[in-house]
Design a protein around this motif. Structure first.
Motif, short mmCIF file in Angstrom:
data_model
loop_
_atom_site.label_atom_id
_atom_site.label_comp_id
_atom_site.label_asym_id
_atom_site.label_seq_id
_atom_site.Cartn_x
_atom_site.Cartn_y
_atom_site.Cartn_z
N LYS A 118 0.83 -1.20 0.00
CA LYS A 118 0.00 0.00 0.00
C LYS A 118 0.86 1.25 0.00
N ASP A 119 1.99 1.17 0.69
CA ASP A 119 2.88 2.32 0.74
C ASP A 119 3.32 2.72 -0.66
N GLU A 120 3.74 1.73 -1.44
CA GLU A 120 4.16 2.01 -2.81
C GLU A 120 2.98 2.40 -3.68
N LEU A 121 1.87 1.74 -3.48
CA LEU A 121 0.67 2.02 -4.27
C LEU A 121 0.22 3.46 -4.05
N TYR A 122 0.15 3.91 -2.80
CA TYR A 122 -0.35 5.24 -2.50
C TYR A 122 0.63 6.33 -2.94
N ARG A 123 1.93 6.00 -2.90
CA ARG A 123 2.92 6.97 -3.39
C ARG A 123 2.67 7.29 -4.86
N GLN A 124 2.51 6.23 -5.62
CA GLN A 124 2.39 6.44 -7.06
C GLN A 124 1.01 6.99 -7.45
N MET A 125 -0.01 6.64 -6.68
CA MET A 125 -1.34 7.15 -6.99
C MET A 125 -1.43 8.65 -6.72
#
Length: 1242
Positions: free
Chosen positions: A693-700
């Motif tokens: 989620k950390d990576e997902l939310y960064r890119q989103m």
């Protein structure tokens, strides 16, 4: 009156009388003298005994007659003292005809006139009496006759008084050490009408008497044994209401009353006992003497109350095998009640024990020629043993022509099945599923299914300091003083009453404030105090509206928590007596199955019935034939959530073609809750999910213009069944020198790497996963249209173009929708009238209807407005300008719900739906891991218990198939009295290598099963059975929570009901499922009576479905084996971004009967997948009619004809955990050679 203690003396007297009669035989007369010849004797049934039969009987006892063939032995006179309706019934006539054919008995039928109108001293004399009670029978007169004439009694007359009172029956069962369900006896004899005995307590959820508490669902039986009006009371959490059972009337034996208040009857004495789930099956046991028991299974009336009948109108029953323990129970019942011919009801609990719940006295099997032969032979042995034991050394004479004998090759029992050409076609072809593979049998169908369409889940919080609310909190505060949970109807009704009173008081204050403000005037601005007052008033209005939804509180859709926040000064928080001054009210609602969800689940059940099983015979498919003949081993599992349970019940109704509008009886009887397997979230995967989620939310939330990421820690405003909420931000999110977004270690997992990922476990398997060059890495890249193709480090698929701009657009669209809803609220007149209620649990989808101008599914405009307002507030912080991406799935869920169910309101939802979908397609699947390795790691930790259970199902089915392979083709018994042997011979087990008797496998039950078969299969001395070759075995698996062994009823002598084992008990962990096995000797019209098709259906939520799909896709990583799924299937799954309602994964196992049992090709697996109702609601034409999206058809996940069971087990076993009963220590599965297991799961 004859008593059991005097039975032996009576037998000696009878033997003396018989000997005296034998010595006084009439001297022989001249052969040609017609004057001295005895006239032909007519039996009590009007059958003529011919001279030839009497000549044969004259020589049946050498030494008692001289050489003259006209000397005959005296016949033993059997008296039939019962009402004509019973005495002349078809089963009774069939058995008496066989007794007459032996030539040793004279039958005297007393008749109704003699029994009712004549004194007992005028009743015929007899040597042996068959007498039993029924409607209109003068039992006391029969007892006087038995005491006067002292005949030998087949059934003790004095004990038949006990059978008239269920209280006495249960006491006798317990005194004799026969297991009965946990129960309480509510004796109201001598009490005034509606008066309860002292100590009786009744609440909404249970009844209690003398320290014994029986929780709903429970069964209430009248004390009168002739009263068959039995009630089953269901808890409100499962829909409430009462199932009323009664004697069969045409094709009905029970009705469900959903409006019954649930209060027990008080017009007499009753027995209240726990409701035992038996898989929708009842077992009736018929004894003939203490050493013979015949059992038949039938559909239980508790399911839908419909009686299943054959073509000739008889209720369908099929003979099943009894375990050794159940046979001992039958013997004990026969002896305890002194009823040699006796019937009783047996409950085979799915938790592995059998209980006696009723004893009926004299009962016979209907429509079984084989049983009639056995019963006549055994009765002959019993009567001769008591009266003329010297004649037992001689074989009985050949049967006369008094009854029809089936021709050679014709089925002996239940012959009505063979009269239908369609049925014969079905029986001949039922074992061949596919024409191109005629030597295969379907052995197992496993399915994991997501629940049906539901309403959005919501949660509201508000602080309360009103004294009525605080008093309610103090009333229901738990022992620790931490909170009060309000779930029962009465508790929620109390909260609703208080809320209504508070709102009425606030309305009065509001009117008074408005009246005072008129003279002074105002500038149009409300004061802060007035704004706060209005906000509190609006929240109470929402609480009131939620509680009033549906018009009743049945079901598991509303829960309220009250948590203390502040206490009076100086008080100790949490201590008793401390005065609470402020509390937090948390109201959870929504998330209930809709009418569309129920319709989807039932439709999928219909599809399974029609396409998943052999399709031969009459309409309805082969499944109904398999199920009705007890060759279908069915279990339905569900998580603890109400929508999942209701989906499972609706699916079961369609699968088995059950009737009724309410699902409550089906839910209670056929659906097993298993929160440990289908609810519990894998805690061991929390770190991996957080990094994903950390990576997902960064890119989103990446802003190219400022090279920064905008996301914040989410607030738990609405509950989700998905993984934990967004991670807390760790280090500062600063761009690198090149201005590219920072990469978390998780992002690198999708690319080939020479070292282990930083966030993956350090086990050998995890290292191999990290070092393996993933074949799916290339396919994980985004399509050409995605901007991620320009940056190889952006591995999220499918990431939309400029996701941050899409997020801002989503905020604007939600704001517009809220404005539209606010305007509708202003225009709508304030109407407190309740809406038309609908409950998917208790009402058919046909009872649902659209209310013009109102939202669907009992939701009001105020709640719809509040739902979207809370979503916007949680999703975007306007002051800080930050997003909470974890709310994207909730927004998409609400948008699609409104597009499906509220399109009639004319709201601008389509653009909102499309925007939310583009974002949700990127967020939802990647919450469970971004790279294939991460998806595998997270998935195996979430669904390891479910995987272990699936492997256990396949393993046990294979073991049963191998165990029964050596039993098929065994010769039939040479004598109808094999099962009356005083000693049971050792079972004849096929020669094979030793099979590990692990718990839960059929191998462990092979010997008891063969022991049960010993009464129906015989072998010639010295005959060998072809040995089975060595068979590769997989490690042990247990069958699952609460399932009982075929041979595992409670040991006789343990009184009371079924009590759970102590926590951690290995005995409970090793229980296997209760299985009804057909008896091959009696079920001669059934193909493969010893073989079953096992069906296991698991209903769960979205997280388990995503996790299972990810494991199937990537389970080959770290191995040198071929992938489990085909290339086309993996590409299809890569393109599938939404696993919508009713998504299902199906495993089908086939057995090739022409392949050696030691060959891996013996068992073949098919894997099927459907993404459920994953359609655009704006492109489905029928949607406007019933709001129901169709379910997508299934696609094959395998290549060619499938994979072998051995290959599937090898790939899935490292990612599974042996499933055990909650509270027991799990036993880890042994991985295949050369494989390391995952680290211990938390």
């Amino acid at each position: 009156m004859a008593s059991p203690s005097s039975q032996g003396l009576e037998e000696e007297d009878l033997q003396s009388i018989y000997a005296a009669r034998s010595r006084s035989i009439t001297q022989p007369k001249p052969r040609n003298s017609s004057q001295g010849r005895r006239p032909p004797r007519t039996s009590g049934l009007g059958r003529l005994v011919d001279d030839e039969s009497r000549l044969k009987r004259a020589f049946s006892a050498p030494g008692l007659a001289d050489d003259d063939p006209h000397h005959t032995l005296p016949q033993i006179r059997i008296g039939i003292c019962a009402m004509d309706k019973k005495a002349r019934s078809k089963p009774m006539r069939a058995i008496l005809d066989r007794l007459i054919s032996f030539g040793e008995f004279d039958i005297v039928n007393f008749g109704d006139d003699m029994i009712v109108n004549k004194p007992v001293d005028q009743w015929p004399r007899c040597d042996c009496l068959l007498s039993w009670n029924s409607e209109g029978f003068p039992l006391s007169k029969a007892q006087k006759y038995a005491a006067l004439r002292k005949p030998y009694l087949i059934n003790d007359m004095s004990m038949q008084d006990i059978l008239l009172d269920r209280r006495r029956v249960y006491r006798k069962l317990m005194e004799s050490g026969i297991p009965v369900p946990t129960h309480i006896i509510i004796d109201r004899d001598g009490l005034a009408p509606n008066e309860n005995p002292e100590g009786f307590v009744e609440t909404e959820d249970y009844v209690e008497f003398r320290g014994v508490k029986i929780k709903k669902p429970f069964v209430e039986k009248p004390a009168d044994g002739d009263d068959h009006n039995i009630y089953i009371y269901y808890p409100h959490s499962m829909g409430g209401g009462v199932k009323k059972l009664y004697r069969k009337v045409e094709n009905k034996s029970g009705d469900y009353d959903p409006k019954h208040p649930g209060n027990v009857r008080r017009d007499g004495s009753y027995i209240v006992e726990e409701f035992l789930t038996t898989g929708g099956t009842d077992v009736k046991v018929y004894t003939v003497g203490p050493r013979y028991a015949h059992a038949e299974a039938r559909k239980s009336p508790v399911v839908d109350g419909k009686v299943v009948r054959s073509a000739d109108g008889k209720e369908l029953r099929f003979p099943v095998l009894l375990s050794p323990q159940e046979k001992e129970v039958a013997r004990m019942v026969c002896l305890a009640f002194g009823q040699k011919v006796c019937g009783f009801d047996l409950l085979r609990s799915e938790r592995g024990k059998s209980f006696v719940c009723d004893v009926n006295g004299w009962s016979f099997v209907k429509n079984s020629v084989k049983y009639y032969d056995d019963a006549a032979g055994i009765l002959r042995s019993i009567i001769l043993s008591a009266i003329a034991p010297h004649r037992l050394t001689l074989a009985p004479g050949p049967p006369g022509a008094t009854f029809a004998t089936p021709p050679p090759g014709h089925p002996a029992g239940l012959a009505q099945w063979s009269t239908s050409p369609e049925q014969m076609l079905e029986d001949a072809a039922n074992d061949h599923f596919e024409d191109d593979r005629p030597h295969e049998e379907l052995r197992c169908v496993l399915a994991v299914i997501r629940h049906g369409d539901r309403t959005p889940k919501q949660k509201m919080k508000m602080k309360i300091n009103q004294e009525p609310m605080l008093a309610l909190l103090r009333k229901h505060l738990d022992a620790k003083g931490k909170q009060a949970k309000l779930k029962s109807p009465q508790e929620l009704q109390d909260l609703l009453d208080i809320t209504r009173e508070l709102l009425a008081d606030m309305d009065r204050q509001q009117r008074a404030r408005a009246h005072q403000s008129k003279p002074s005037g105002n500038d149009g601005k409300a004061s802060p105090a007035s704004q706060e007052f209005d906000e509190i008033r609006e929240k109470f209005r929402i609480v009131k509206t939620v509680l009033e939804q549906g018009g009743h509180f049945a079901g598991v859709n509303r829960k309220v928590q009250l948590k203390p926040l502040r206490w009076e000064p100086g008080a100790q928080p949490g201590s008793k007596g401390s005065r609470i001054t402020e509390a937090l009210l948390i109201l959870k609602h929504g998330g209930v199955l809709t009418h569309a969800g129920r319709q989807q689940a039932e439709a999928l059940g219909n599809v399974f019935r029609m396409v998943m099983y052999p399709q031969f015979g009459p309409a309805g498919g082969g499944l109904l034939r398999l199920h009705s003949t007890y060759r279908h081993d069915l279990k339905i599992y569900s998580s603890d959530e109400g929508r999942v349970q209701t989906s499972a019940a609706a699916f079961t109704q369609g699968l088995l073609d059950l009737e009724g509008t309410s699902l409550t009886p089906i839910l209670v009887s056929l659906v097993k809750k298993d929160a440990g397997m289908l609810d519990a979230f894998g805690k061991g995967a929390s770190d991996e999910i957080r990094e994903a989620k950390d990576e997902l939310y960064r890119q989103m939330t990446w802003d190219p213009s400022s090279n920064t990421s905008m996301y914040t820690e989410p607030q738990s405003t609405t509950p989700r069944a998905s993984p934990p909420p967004s991670p807390k931000p760790g280090r500062a999110l600063q761009p690198d020198a090149a201005g590219t977004p920072p990469q978390s270690p998780h992002a690198s997992h999708a690319r080939p790497s020479n070292g282990p990922p930083s966030n993956m476990p350090t086990s050998a398997l995890a290292e191999r996963l990290a070092s393996h060059a993933s074949s799916e890495a290339a396919s994980a890249a985004a399509p050409e249209s995605s901007t991620s193709i320009q940056d190889p480090r952006l591995v999220i698929h499918p990431l939309p173009d400029n996701p941050l701009a899409q997020l801002h657009r989503l905020v604007d669209l939600i704001t517009t929708l809220i404005g539209q809803l606010k305007q509708k609220l202003r225009e709508a007149p304030e109407d407190d009238a309740p809406q038309r209620s609908y409950s998917a649990l208790t009402q058919s989808p046909r009872e649902w209807a659209v209310e013009p101008g109102q939202p669907c599914c009992n939701e009001k405009l105020l709640l719809m407005f509040d739902r979207w307002r809370k979503l916007l507030k949680a999703f975007f912080d306007a002051k800080k300008k930050v997003f909470d991406i974890s709310k994207v799935p909730d927004i998409y869920d609400s948008a699609k719900y409104d597009a499906i169910h509220n399109s009639e309101l004319g709201l601008n939802v389509e653009s909102l739906y499309l925007t939310a979908k583009s974002l949700a397609d990127a967020v939802i699947p990647n919450e469970y891991g971004i790279s294939p390795e991460a998806k595998l790691c997270i998935g195996s930790k979430i669904c390891c218990n479910l995987l272990g259970k699936l492997l256990a199902d396949l393993h046990n089915m294979r073991e049963e198939s191998i165990a029964t392979a050596g039993m098929e083709g065994a010769p039939e018994p040479v004598s109808p009295f094999d099962s009356y042997a005083y000693s049971t011979p050792e079972p004849r087990i096929p020669k094979t290598r030793p099979i590990a008797t692990q718990p839960g496998s059929v191998a462990s039950t092979a010997k008891p099963m063969a022991s049960s078969l010993s009464t129906i299969a015989s072998s010639t001395a010295g005959e060998d059975v072809a040995p089975l070759a060595d068979i590769p075995r997989s490690p042990p698996h247990s069958e699952g929570s609460g399932q009982g062994s075929v041979h595992g009823p409670s040991t006789p002598g343990v009184q009371g009901g079924e009590q759970p084992e102590a926590e951690g008990s290995q005995e409970e962990a090793d229980d296997t499922e209760t299985l009804h096995r057909l008896c091959p000797t009696y079920a001669q019209d059934i193909n493969s009576p010893l073989r079953h098709v096992r069906t296991r259906i698991y209903f769960t939520s979205e997280s388990h479905v995503h996790s299972l799909i990810n494991v199937l896709r990537s389970c080959h990583l770290g191995n040198d084996d071929e992938p489990l799924l085909g290339n086309e299937a993996r590409r299809m799954l890569q393109a599938t971004t939404e696993l919508d309602y009713m998504t299902h994964i199906v495993f089908r196992m086939y057995e090739n009967m022409q392949v050696p049992v030691d060959s891996p090709d013996r068992f073949r697996m098919e894997l099927l997948f459907s993404p459920g109702a994953s359609h655009d609601p704006y492109s489905v034409v029928p949607l406007k009619q019933d709001h129901t999206l169709p379910i997508s058809s299934r696609s094959h996940l395998h290549e060619g004809m499938g994979v072998t069971l051995q290959h599937l087990e090898k790939l899935l076993r490292p990612h599974s955990r042996r499933y055990t009963v909650p509270g027991c220590e799990p036993v880890e599965n042994e991985p295949p050679a050369g494989m390391d297991s995952l680290p211990a799961q938390e």
